[in-house]
Design an enzyme around this catalytic site. Structure first.
Site, PDB file in Angstrom:
ATOM      1  N   SER A 209       0.820  -1.214   0.000  1.00  0.00           N
ATOM      2  CA  SER A 209       0.000   0.000   0.000  1.00  0.00           C
ATOM      3  C   SER A 209       0.854   1.263   0.000  1.00  0.00           C
ATOM      4  CB  SER A 209      -0.926   0.008   1.215  1.00  0.00           C
ATOM      5  OG  SER A 209      -1.810  -1.074   1.185  1.00  0.00           O
TER       6      SER A 209
ATOM      7  N   SER B 130     -12.751   2.849   5.544  1.00  0.00           N
ATOM      8  CA  SER B 130     -11.302   2.687   5.314  1.00  0.00           C
ATOM      9  C   SER B 130     -10.527   3.973   5.596  1.00  0.00           C
ATOM     10  CB  SER B 130     -11.039   2.221   3.876  1.00  0.00           C
ATOM     11  OG  SER B 130     -11.618   0.967   3.645  1.00  0.00           O
TER      12      SER B 130
ATOM     13  N   ASP C  39      -8.632  -6.120   4.831  1.00  0.00           N
ATOM     14  CA  ASP C  39      -7.721  -7.094   4.228  1.00  0.00           C
ATOM     15  C   ASP C  39      -7.277  -8.189   5.190  1.00  0.00           C
ATOM     16  OD1 ASP C  39      -7.791  -6.098   1.694  1.00  0.00           O
ATOM     17  OD2 ASP C  39      -5.939  -4.945   1.836  1.00  0.00           O
TER      18      ASP C  39
ATOM     19  N   ARG D  28     -14.571 -12.105  -1.778  1.00  0.00           N
ATOM     20  CA  ARG D  28     -13.879 -12.780  -0.680  1.00  0.00           C
ATOM     21  C   ARG D  28     -14.823 -13.358   0.370  1.00  0.00           C
ATOM     22  NH1 ARG D  28      -8.608  -8.721  -0.013  1.00  0.00           N
ATOM     23  NH2 ARG D  28      -7.372  -9.749  -1.643  1.00  0.00           N
TER      24      ARG D  28
END
Length: 416
Positions: free
Chosen positions: A24, A179, A299, A330
């Site tokens: 990132s 986020s 994540d 996911r």
């Protein structure tokens, strides 16, 4: 390549693992380096995603070629960041494309925001999805708005190019922001190179900055990659200890929440003076079902879910709406593979609930769905049973040496 995993009796109670720089942070700083060439970087990520990002930015330097095709393959971060970057490269035309899965991942919200700034972007195939044709031009507008609950990568893409815009940028986020750590990471990296920013309520302002002084930035190691080692320690015997480098207590990465979350699983984190961390199994885990809102660190959801299953405890994980548009869906992928292993699990659009269970089926084939985190999140279960990881090479997306590192601490990794 499929791998069969088993755990041997080799002692790894005091192992040291070197993990390269955060993907990132690396991808953000690679873009900033392209905008400010006198920025030098240390400890960059060796992931596929970062290599794709670096290669694409190199293509932008070719002066005798006005039109190029850039393929980012599975790299979602690169797709978002490069969309913004190429939109402001005057006189350059780029077709930005990727894998079949990338062509299913939405890009429209970012494209529309860039169009508000004056960008010229069209779709090559399906409306709202890559591949896209970008005709770079000078972006003269400086105000834009976005829904606040979108992927932070859309937001960061705009923030990263903002200081090179003629009048900077004023970005308004509409609704509840998700986020936040990734947005703050981007702002902190901008601040480190001398860009003035502000983030008040739902408005982010970035000042214009044409040049920076010569500067070196050392990238912290990737906390997402550390999560698999936290899972290994949590699933191991008391006293198991692994040292990971290089990390800092005041991390910019949202996934550093691991240090606090894994206390519930009996894992202690010590920050050492040499910027390493030592993680140790010091207690038995809390047997009660656990609940976490992972809005700021989605994540690590796969890792936590698998850890809970391996420990035989239930969990309720929320704040996961962005997981449906990752390398795979996911949430559905977790449900499919954990069910194969014996879990009772349900998912919604933004949450996962798993019942407490000590039932574990051996020798299961774990599908990875072209998703690196699926492969690595399930690997620690080899401490409890043998299992097979399909398409194991997918780990190169973020952690190319993962299987070698597992072998170094005593896991048996065999080609199938």
């Amino acid at each position: 390549m499929d791998l069969r995993l088993q755990h041997s009796t080799i002692n790894y109670q005091q192992s040291t693992i070197k993990i390269t720089g955060s993907k990132s942070e690396t991808n953000r700083l690679l873009l900033l380096q392209a905008l400010y060439p006198n920025l030098t970087l240390e400890n960059t990520s060796n992931s596929d995603d970062s290599e794709v990002m670096a290669d694409a930015l190199q293509k932008s330097k070719i002066t005798d070629q006005k039109s190029v095709i850039v393929n980012v393959h599975h790299a979602g971060t690169a797709m978002r960041f490069l969309t913004a970057f190429f939109a402001m490269q005057e006189g350059k035309e780029v077709v930005l494309t990727g894998s079949s899965r990338m062509k299913e991942r939405p890009i429209k919200i970012l494209v529309e925001a860039l169009k508000q700034l004056g960008a010229e972007i069209t779709y090559e195939e399906n409306e709202g999805f890559p591949p896209i044709n970008i005709k770079g031009k000078k972006l003269t507008q400086n105000k834009v708005s976005l829904p606040a609950n979108v992927s932070s990568q859309y937001i960061s893409a705009l923030l990263l190019i903002a200081p090179k815009l003629e009048n900077g940028l004023e970005l308004t986020l509409e609704g509840e922001i998700t986020s936040v750590p990734y947005i703050k990471m981007t702002l902190a990296l901008l601040n480190e190179i001398g860009v003035e920013t502000s983030f008040v309520k739902n408005v982010i302002k970035i000042n214009q900055k044409s040049k920076i002084v010569n500067q070196q930035s050392t990238i912290e190691s990737d906390w997402s990659s550390a999560s698999y080692w936290y899972s290994i320690v949590a699933l191991s015997d008391m006293g198991t200890q692994i040292t990971l480098s290089s990390y800092k207590a005041n991390s910019l990465q949202g996934d550093s929440a691991l240090a606090e979350i894994y206390k519930n699983f009996g894992v202690e984190t010590v920050f050492n003076s040499n910027n390493s961390i030592t993680i140790t199994k010091i207690a038995t885990h809390n047997p009660q079902p656990t609940t976490y809102n992972l809005n700021n660190s989605p994540d690590i959801a796969q890792t936590i879910a698998v850890t809970c299953f391996g420990l035989g405890i239930g969990c309720h994980l929320t704040g996961l709406h962005t997981l449906k548009i990752k390398e795979t869906d996911r949430l559905e992928a977790l449900k499919n593979e954990l069910t194969k292993l014996g879990a009772t699990i349900s998912v919604t659009n933004d949450a996962l609930t798993m019942e407490t269970s000590n039932h574990l089926i051996a020798d299961v084939k774990i599908a990875t769905y072209q998703d690196h985190r699926m492969a690595m999140a399930f690997a620690p279960l080899a401490l409890k049973t043998s299992l097979n990881i399909q398409d194991a090479e997918v780990v190169s997306k973020s952690y190319p040496t993962f299987w070698d590192d597992l072998q170094s601490v005593g896991f048996q990794v065999e080609n199938q």
